[in-house]
Design an enzyme around this catalytic site. Structure first.
Site: not given
Ligand code: NAP
Length: 309
Positions: A54, A98, A124
């Protein structure tokens, strides 16, 4: 018949080149790059691999990505205060924590952390505000894997409207949001899960079948209507030789890979499905690359919206 392979890598590359020009335009106008902050708690090797790709992708597309690492021993309060600092930082447009967090933090910690993210920076698509907006079909920031799946279908010219889509899996991160996106695109949607009875029979009624259950090679030919589009979301690292040999026949290139490396990535869909499906996403190289591309898209969208562009 052999299924048309939906090349996620190629579609993701196309999206990323579009994003690079959007990022450059934002940078010229705002006098700074779109900013993505990634929080990584602990040192799980696969999480580190995901985070590194990422960070690299953000740099390649002209964004400023920063990593905020915390030790596995970090408390929930420490993670929450980092998130609050990033919420307040004007150069951070997107925040990604994460998953998963270390087990020691307990099962409710992940949701508590998601709840703390400023929804305007929620790249997200995990905050209750953005999930609610998704249900109401007015979301700007949508969970990356589901957003990538519909982008792949659209860019591959696969019609969704009026079709029957069967989704196997009802997780908050894949199954539920992809079902909602398909519904908003006028599919008739059936959501299946571990308590679904007669799963193969229901799955085989789908014009579009999305497999997101996390079971290597689970979806076999009887699950698939001939000619259906099959989206394989699963990413399963198989290390058991019996499982690998059962999924990949002698001479299959991925079986050779397993024999050399002792592990192989396998989707939720068995390779035999390629003989009956009309179109199929490969693993790797299908949905995975789209997930990262949509994270980048969300970061630029968040930056533009926050700046009022
Ligand atoms: P998850 O949270 O574990 O959810 C799995 C879902 O599948 C649950 O709803 C579960 O049902 C259902 N399920 C499990 N076994 C089943 C069975 N035998 N029959 C029917 N349904 C069954 O997983 P997830 O986070 O959604 O991820 C699913 C897969 O996608 C994993 O392989 C993951 O690694 C992969 N993934 C890939 C990407 C990508 O970028 N390509 C992104 C995210 C996830 P219940 O609700 O009844 O338990």
């Amino acid at each position: 018949m052999s299924a048309r392979i939906l090349d996620g890598k190629a579609v993701a590359a196309q999206i990323r080149s579009e994003l690079a020009s959007r990022a450059a335009a934002f940078t010229r106008r705002a006098g700074r790059q779109p900013g993505l902050s990634i929080v990584l708690v602990g040192d799980k090797p696969d999480s580190q691999i995901y985070v590194n790709s990422k960070l690299k992708s953000a740099g390649d597309e002209g964004m400023k990505a920063t990593l905020s690492p915390l030790p596995a021993s970090a408390s929930l309060d420490e993670i929450l205060s980092l998130v609050h600092r990033l919420n307040a930082d004007v150069t951070t447009d997107g925040i990604l924590v994460q998953a998963p967090l270390p087990d020691s933090l307990g099962t409710a910690a992940m949701q508590a952390v998601f709840d703390a993210i400023d929804p305007s920076k929620d790249v997200d698509g995990v905050t209750p505000a953005n999930v609610g907006r998704l249900v109401q079909n007015r979301a700007d920031l949508i969970a990356c894997t589901p957003a990538g799946i519909v982008e792949l279908l659209q860019r591959s010219n696969i019609d969704v409207a009026g079709k029957h889509a069967v989704v196997i899996g009802r997780s908050d991160i894949v199954g539920k949001p992809v079902s909602m996106l398909l519904l908003h695109r006028h599919a008739t949607v059936t959501v299946c899960h571990s308590r679904t009875q007669d799963l193969p029979k229901i799955a085989a009624t789908g014009d579009i079948l999305v497999a997101a259950l996390g079971r290597p090679g689970f979806v076999r030919q009887p699950f698939v209507r001939p000619g259906a589009t099959v989206i394989d979301v699963g990413i399963n690292l198989v290390t058991d030789a019996n499982v690998a040999r059962e999924i990949f026949h002698e001479g299959h290139p991925r079986r050779g890979l397993f024999e050399r490396k002792g592990s192989v990535l396998v989707g939720d869909v068995h390779p035999e499905v390629a003989e009956v499906a009309g179109a199929l996403t490969p693993v790797p190289g299908g949905v995975g690359p789209l997930t990262i591309a949509m994270l980048m898209a969300n970061t630029i969208t968040a930056a533009e919206l926050r700046a009022g562009y």
